[in-house]
Design a protein around this motif. Structure first.
Motif, PDB file in Angstrom:
ATOM      1  N   HIS A 204      36.130  33.832  40.110  1.00 21.81           N
ATOM      2  CA  HIS A 204      36.552  35.230  40.023  1.00 21.81           C
ATOM      3  C   HIS A 204      38.034  35.349  40.355  1.00 21.81           C
ATOM      4  N   GLN A 206      40.939  38.070  42.199  1.00 23.96           N
ATOM      5  CA  GLN A 206      41.192  39.306  42.979  1.00 23.96           C
ATOM      6  C   GLN A 206      42.659  39.692  42.787  1.00 23.96           C
ATOM      7  N   ASN A 278      30.498  49.939  39.998  1.00 22.60           N
ATOM      8  CA  ASN A 278      31.650  49.027  39.968  1.00 22.60           C
ATOM      9  C   ASN A 278      32.932  49.577  40.567  1.00 22.60           C
ATOM     10  N   ARG A 315      35.402  46.534  40.212  1.00 20.91           N
ATOM     11  CA  ARG A 315      34.993  45.250  39.620  1.00 20.91           C
ATOM     12  C   ARG A 315      34.996  45.442  38.106  1.00 20.91           C
ATOM     13  N   PRO A 327      34.267  38.006  37.042  1.00 22.97           N
ATOM     14  CA  PRO A 327      34.669  39.315  37.581  1.00 22.97           C
ATOM     15  C   PRO A 327      36.138  39.332  38.003  1.00 22.97           C
ATOM     16  N   TYR A 329      38.357  41.586  40.430  1.00 21.98           N
ATOM     17  CA  TYR A 329      38.265  42.634  41.446  1.00 21.98           C
ATOM     18  C   TYR A 329      39.671  43.185  41.693  1.00 21.98           C
ATOM     19  N   LEU A 473      31.867  43.385  46.925  1.00 12.62           N
ATOM     20  CA  LEU A 473      31.967  41.935  46.730  1.00 12.62           C
ATOM     21  C   LEU A 473      30.804  41.199  47.382  1.00 12.62           C
TER      22      LEU A 473
END
Ligand code: BG6
Length: 489
Positions: A204, A206, A278, A315, A327, A329, A473
């Motif tokens: 993922h 961030q 989300n 997300r 994903p 974020y 998360l």
């Protein structure tokens, strides 16, 4: 060094101009890049503010530049400043600008609209009616360009009546940050990353921009806009594009913007139910920062009922081959625990762990790209503890600290971007379609929030946001990487 040019700043005595634009030109001057014969023409609303301009701008520069302000340099720099009294809505006032701008002058002419979008149109119309737009003219526009896709489209249409797209420079100051450009350099000049840069290797991503400041005297504006429009629609989505886009075939506005547009088109749109699952919106209540008590948003605003979000966590997914099921974020907020802009690329676990559990817990690789306040890149990898003959594994970090390497490094995004406008290079600016696609993705989130009639989740000033953001998360078995904070899983 560029050829001589004229830059005309509408809203020249306003906050943005004094805080960002003028300091940028002062730095340009001090670096010897403000060519002689160039002029910074500052539009002030009336004669009184034009007369007071030099005095006020000196005070502002002293405040914002601190130790960079040198009285001698100011005395030379101010010779480039030409305050002009002009009320944009008053037809006769335009004569004052006509007296300064020579008709048919072949110099590059930049019109910087540091004014509310509601008056972009009348400003452009007056420029055209007074024959001030030459073949060498460009217009710079600041966010917010609209409050949603519809209003952005309207504003863009109005500007397009007077300026062709290649002469419209939509600023997102994040793109002018040296570290943000380094992100592209990192991705497109290092083979090791390219081979791992997809859903096969990445768990993922961030992207987090946390701020410690509150309303900073912009209460009215901010309360209308909120964090989603103020930060996500532009800065966060731009960073997402730079992380996720394919390599442009060359560094040119056209190819970079085309690749970014493809990412924005592939962002998964959200239904009302998706928005509930989300997204998290928050609003800060009183707390403390650096040992000082800090008031809550509603107290700072002096209005008890605002539902405006000062924090957002989202997300999202990019529905294309490279990023399927990875994903992304996104998180941003005011009055958070620390000021930090960071991109975290979390890699997956190795497919088969060959060591015994007693060797230590495997931690997958993580690439941390910190854009501010201290610019650095870190790569966390597993390695053996060399101090023992036992097979003990532990995470170790490869550290590229740019603030230690480049000690003279002082980034000024506005300076960089304005020189690009003068040079006619729009590769670090936003194409109309980028802005409108971004709004197209944001609009349903705003609509769903409005429809839900729920209030933002509260968080203490000086924290990492509401608990619901952590849960977003946690429900995926992940956690926010809070820079400098103790990690938790
Ligand atoms: C601006 C937002 O675009 O970016 C502000 O309007 C925000 O609310 C600012 O504080 C953050 O920029 P930076 O460069 O300080 O991270």
């Amino acid at each position: 060094m560029t050829n001589a040019f004229d830059i005309v700043i509408f809203g020249g005595a306003g906050d943005l101009a004094l805080r960002k634009i003028l300091p940028a030109w002062y730095r340009t001057f001090r670096e010897g890049q403000l060519t002689e014969q160039s002029r910074v023409i500052v539009i002030c609303r009336d004669k009184k503010s034009a007369a007071a301009y030099l005095q006020n701008s000196e005070a502002a520069l002293k405040e914002y530049l601190a130790d960079e302000f040198i009285p001698d340099a100011w005395n030379q720099f101010k010779a480039y400043l030409f305050p002009v009294a002009l009320d944009i809505a008053k037809g006769d006032d335009w004569q004052n600008l006509k007296e300064v701008l020579v008709p048919g002058d072949p110099k590059v002419r930049v019109f910087y609209l540091a004014i509310p979008p509601a008056i972009f149109s009348i400003c452009c119309r007056n420029l055209a009616d007074n024959n001030l737009i030459t073949s060498q003219s460009r217009v710079v526009v600041e966010k917010p360009i609209g409050y949603g896709a519809l209003s952005a489209n309207k504003i863009n249409e109005e500007i397009a009546e007077y300026f062709s797209e290649e002469n419209v420079y939509r600023i997102d100051h994040y793109l002018g940050k040296e570290t943000v450009q380094n992100l592209m350099a990192l991705r497109f000049t290092n083979l090791i990353f390219e081979h791992l840069w997809d859903s096969k290797s990445i768990d993922h991503v961030q992207i987090s921009i946390s701020e410690t400041v509150g309303l900073e005297g912009r209460a009215e504006f901010y309360n209308e806009v909120g964090a989603l429009r103020d930060m996500v629609q532009n800065h966060l989505l731009q960073l997402l594009c730079l992380v996720a886009m394919e390599s442009p075939h060359k560094i040119s506005a056209r190819s970079i913007q085309a690749e970014k547009i493809k990412v924005l088109e592939a962002l998964r749109p959200m239904t009302i139910a998706d928005v509930q699952q989300n997204t998290v919106r928050g609003q800060y209540v009183a707390g403390s920062y650096a040992g000082e008590l800090v008031p809550g948003y509603l107290e700072e605003l002096n209005s008890p009922n605002s539902q405006t979000e000062t924090f957002v966590a989202i997300r999202t997914y990019i529905d294309n081959w490279r990023w399927a099921r990875v994903p992304f974020y996104l998180r941003t907020g005011k009055r958070m625990k620390s000021r930090c802009a960071e991109i975290i690329v979390q890699f997956k676990d190795v497919s088969h762990y060959v060591y015994k559990d007693s060797a230590g817990k495997l931690q997958p690789n993580r690439l941390v790209i910190r854009l501010q306040p201290d610019e650095m890149i870190q790569l966390t990898m597993m390695s053996k503890n060399l101090e023992t003959t036992d097979m003990q594994l532990q995470p170790a970090t490869l550290n590229l600290n740019f603030s230690e390497t480049y000690t003279e490094f002082r980034s000024d995004a506005y300076k960089r971007l304005m020189l690009d406008v003068v040079k006619g290079d729009s590769s670090l600016f936003i194409h109309r379609d980028e802005g409108e696609y971004a709004w197209g993705w944001i609009d349903p989130i705003i609509a769903a929030w409005q429809e839900s009639k729920t209030s933002p989740h509260l968080y203490r000033a000086g924290s990492w946001g509401p608990d619901e953001s952590d849960e977003l998360l946690k429900n995926d078995g992940r956690y926010w990487y809070n820079s400098g904070a103790q990690e938790s899983e």
